[in-house]
Design a protein around this motif. Structure first.
Motif, short mmCIF file in Angstrom:
data_model
loop_
_atom_site.label_atom_id
_atom_site.label_comp_id
_atom_site.label_asym_id
_atom_site.label_seq_id
_atom_site.Cartn_x
_atom_site.Cartn_y
_atom_site.Cartn_z
N ILE A 80 0.85 -1.21 0.00
CA ILE A 80 0.00 0.00 0.00
C ILE A 80 0.89 1.25 0.00
N ILE A 81 1.90 1.22 0.86
CA ILE A 81 2.80 2.40 0.94
C ILE A 81 3.52 2.62 -0.39
N SER A 82 3.91 1.49 -1.04
CA SER A 82 4.61 1.61 -2.33
C SER A 82 3.74 2.29 -3.37
N ALA A 83 2.44 1.97 -3.36
CA ALA A 83 1.52 2.60 -4.32
C ALA A 83 1.48 4.11 -4.08
N PHE A 84 1.45 4.49 -2.80
CA PHE A 84 1.45 5.92 -2.47
C PHE A 84 2.79 6.56 -2.86
N ALA A 85 3.88 5.80 -2.65
CA ALA A 85 5.21 6.31 -2.99
C ALA A 85 5.30 6.59 -4.49
N LEU A 86 4.64 5.72 -5.27
CA LEU A 86 4.62 5.90 -6.73
C LEU A 86 3.93 7.23 -7.07
N ALA A 87 2.79 7.47 -6.40
CA ALA A 87 2.06 8.73 -6.63
C ALA A 87 2.93 9.93 -6.23
N LEU A 88 3.62 9.77 -5.11
CA LEU A 88 4.51 10.85 -4.64
C LEU A 88 5.64 11.11 -5.64
N GLY A 89 6.14 10.00 -6.19
CA GLY A 89 7.23 10.10 -7.19
C GLY A 89 6.78 10.89 -8.41
N VAL A 90 5.57 10.56 -8.90
CA VAL A 90 5.02 11.26 -10.07
C VAL A 90 4.84 12.75 -9.73
N ARG A 91 4.33 13.02 -8.54
CA ARG A 91 4.12 14.41 -8.10
C ARG A 91 5.46 15.16 -8.06
N SER A 92 6.48 14.49 -7.50
CA SER A 92 7.79 15.10 -7.36
C SER A 92 8.40 15.44 -8.74
N VAL A 93 8.31 14.47 -9.66
CA VAL A 93 8.85 14.69 -11.01
C VAL A 93 8.10 15.85 -11.68
N LYS A 110 14.51 27.60 -16.77
CA LYS A 110 15.83 27.25 -16.23
C LYS A 110 16.52 26.19 -17.11
N GLY A 111 17.79 26.43 -17.46
CA GLY A 111 18.59 25.45 -18.22
C GLY A 111 17.88 25.02 -19.50
N GLU A 112 17.98 23.73 -19.76
CA GLU A 112 17.34 23.21 -20.97
C GLU A 112 15.90 22.82 -20.65
N TRP A 113 15.07 23.85 -20.38
CA TRP A 113 13.71 23.62 -19.90
C TRP A 113 12.81 22.95 -20.95
N GLY A 114 13.25 23.01 -22.22
CA GLY A 114 12.46 22.37 -23.28
C GLY A 114 12.31 20.87 -23.03
N PHE A 115 13.36 20.27 -22.47
CA PHE A 115 13.30 18.83 -22.17
C PHE A 115 12.26 18.55 -21.08
N SER A 116 12.11 19.53 -20.18
CA SER A 116 11.11 19.36 -19.11
C SER A 116 9.70 19.35 -19.70
N VAL A 117 9.49 20.17 -20.75
CA VAL A 117 8.18 20.18 -21.42
C VAL A 117 7.92 18.80 -22.01
N VAL A 118 8.96 18.26 -22.68
CA VAL A 118 8.83 16.92 -23.28
C VAL A 118 8.49 15.89 -22.20
N THR A 119 9.18 15.98 -21.03
CA THR A 119 8.95 15.02 -19.95
C THR A 119 7.50 15.09 -19.47
N ILE A 120 7.03 16.32 -19.21
CA ILE A 120 5.67 16.46 -18.67
C ILE A 120 4.63 16.02 -19.70
N THR A 130 1.13 9.52 -21.85
CA THR A 130 1.12 8.06 -21.66
C THR A 130 0.14 7.67 -20.56
N ALA A 131 0.10 8.46 -19.48
CA ALA A 131 -0.82 8.14 -18.38
C ALA A 131 -2.27 8.21 -18.87
N LEU A 132 -2.60 9.28 -19.58
CA LEU A 132 -3.99 9.44 -20.06
C LEU A 132 -4.36 8.36 -21.07
N ILE A 133 -3.43 8.09 -21.99
CA ILE A 133 -3.71 7.07 -23.02
C ILE A 133 -3.94 5.72 -22.36
#
Lengths: 279, 207
Positions: free
Chosen positions: B41-54, B66-76, B82-85
């Motif tokens: 159960i905690i791991s599932a929450f940790a996963l959600a926290l990880g996504v939030r943190s990223v 900041k820096g190469e922020w274009g890559f951050s756009v690609v990441t988000i 992928t999550a929505l699909i």
């Protein structure tokens, strides 16, 4: 720049081109080099071969697309062996990026042996909580995976006649490209529940697995593409399959690439010693 | 309290889980079952926290350019897409998510790894010199293993693969085992330091 200096400073573009040529040519025109089947590959092959019909075989996809060229052919070869021996195959994994590969392998191999999903094999997918998942399977497969990857409930899958644990699984293979991987299964599944484990790893990490072989914690090891090709050879020799052998074909490229790297290192050293003597 | 409670929990759970391993009593096994459920159960929450943190980290980079922020756009965008699909159209073999995985993730991953062969060849040529006795020994051993691990080695001499296997099974294993014992002792020492509250880095930096 003297000849010896030039010899030690070959442009990297030439090296890249040379590598590309020696990798591509054998793919177009195979050399069909035959290697010797290694002892560790034979051990893993025998461990699976000696399993009684209808035994469970757990295969874990602990790798991602980056390690696919080396580990995916191993997965296909092991699946072919397992299905030919009428074993009941359970596939799961500790890497979320390996889920698609696990499913792909089953979709490719199962039809070759007319195996039915849910009865002869099952795909459990991935779950978060690595340690809890590995430990949980030792206590209750049903509680750890109440449904399979597609959402079918555990009780609806004919492959599971009861709530199984590691006690019901005589052998498992971890195809592992790092951590979590075979070491995780040894630490939590074997040390606590005693399941026998075989591993398939990339060539660069094969050396790390050797202490586990001598201690008996690993039963057989497939190290890199060479071992995958050896497994394909053993499958074919035993008459289990006549399918295309991807690792065997790629071994020609790897052989020549190794040879070119060695020649380049020798050239580099000749230049180094010649220049040192001059000074 | 904010620091004492986690430290106390860590100590109690560390000691209990270490003892549990050696006690086969049904009570001990039930305790393990309970803990496994909790960790899941905690791991599932940790996963959600990880996504939030990223998401937050990259959102900040985009906001501040900041820096190469274009890559951050690609990441988000990739993360959300992928999550929505996956959530809307499912994750089956013929799903859009599989299409993305097979046609983007697999070729990109394979390409990254394949490029290594070229860099390794170039780096080995430039850096692998027999400057000392140790380096020469390493060079010879690497040649034997490289040849022993491919069929062309067997074609040159059938003994090469045996020699490579011996190198891996004997000298390599002896060295690896020594390293592994050292690492294991280090892990035990660090675990004890965490359980006893001596090492507190995991609490968030301040001691």
């Amino acid at each position: 720049m003297s000849f010896w200096e030039k010899l030690g400073k070959i442009d990297r573009k030439i090296i890249f081109l040379l590598m590309a040529v020696v990798i591509i040519i054998p793919l177009l025109s195979p050399l069909n080099l035959v290697g010797k089947v290694g002892r560790r590959t034979q051990e893993l092959f025998r461990a699976i071969d000696n399993l009684p019909e209808n035994s469970y075989l757990l295969i874990t996809i602990d790798f991602d697309p980056q390690s696919m060229p080396e580990l995916y052919p191993m997965y296909l070869a092991i699946l072919r062996h397992a299905f030919a021996k009428n074993l009941r195959v359970i596939v799961t994994g500790l890497w979320v990026t390996g889920v698609g590969l696990g499913e792909d392998g089953l979709k490719t191999v199962a039809p070759e042996y007319n195996k039915v999903y849910g009865r002869d094999y099952v795909f459990l997918g991935w779950k978060p909580g690595i340690t809890a998942v590995v430990l949980g399977m030792g206590r209750s497969m049903k509680e750890t995976f109440p449904t399979d990857y597609y959402g079918t409930s555990y009780d609806s899958l004919p492959i599971f006649t009861k709530d199984i644990t590691y006690r019901d699984i005589p052998f498992m293979v971890s195809l592992s490209a790092g951590v979590p991987g075979y070491e995780t299964w040894i630490a939590y599944a074997q040390s606590r529940f005693g399941i026998r484990i075989g591993a398939g790893v990339t060539a660069v990490s094969a050396a790390d697995a050797y202490p586990y072989l001598q201690s008996g914690q690993l039963t057989g090891l497939l190290g890199g593409m060479k071992a995958a090709a050896e497994y394909e050879f053993l499958n074919e020799k035993a008459g289990f399959t006549k399918a295309f052998k991807p690792a065997s074909q790629l071994m020609d490229s790897q052989s020549l690439a190794h040879l070119v790297i060695m020649i380049l290192v020798i050239i580099g050293n000749i230049s180094y010693f010649a220049l040192r003597r001059k000074r | 309290m904010a620091r004492t409670l986690p430290l106390a929990l860590c100590f109690i759970m560390g000691v209990l889980m270490a003892c549990q391993f050696f006690i086969p009593h049904p009570l001990s096994q039930s305790f393990l079952d309970l803990i496994i459920k909790w960790v899941r159960i905690i791991s599932a929450f940790a996963l959600a926290l990880g996504v939030r943190s990223v998401t937050l980290r990259h959102y900040e980079r985009i906001k501040r350019r900041k820096g190469e922020w274009g890559f951050s756009v690609v990441t988000i965008v990739s993360l959300l897409a992928t999550a929505l699909i996956g959530l809307i159209w499912g994750v089956g073999a013929k799903s859009y998510l599989r299409l993305i995985f097979s046609n983007i993730m697999v070729p990109l991953g394979a390409t990254m790894f394949s490029i290594l062969a070229f860099y390794m060849a170039s780096a080995a040529y430039r850096a692998f010199r027999a400057r000392t006795k140790e380096a020469t020994l390493l060079l010879i051993a690497s040649f034997i293993v490289m040849l022993g691990m491919v069929p062309i080695g067997t074609a040159i001499s059938p003994r090469l693969s045996d020699l490579a296997e011996w190198l891996l099974s004997v000298p390599n294993m002896a060295a690896k085992r020594g390293i592994m014992f050292g690492v294991a002792l280090g892990v035990i020492a660090t675990s004890l330091k965490i359980i006893l509250g001596i090492e507190r880095g995991w609490l968030g930096g301040r001691r």
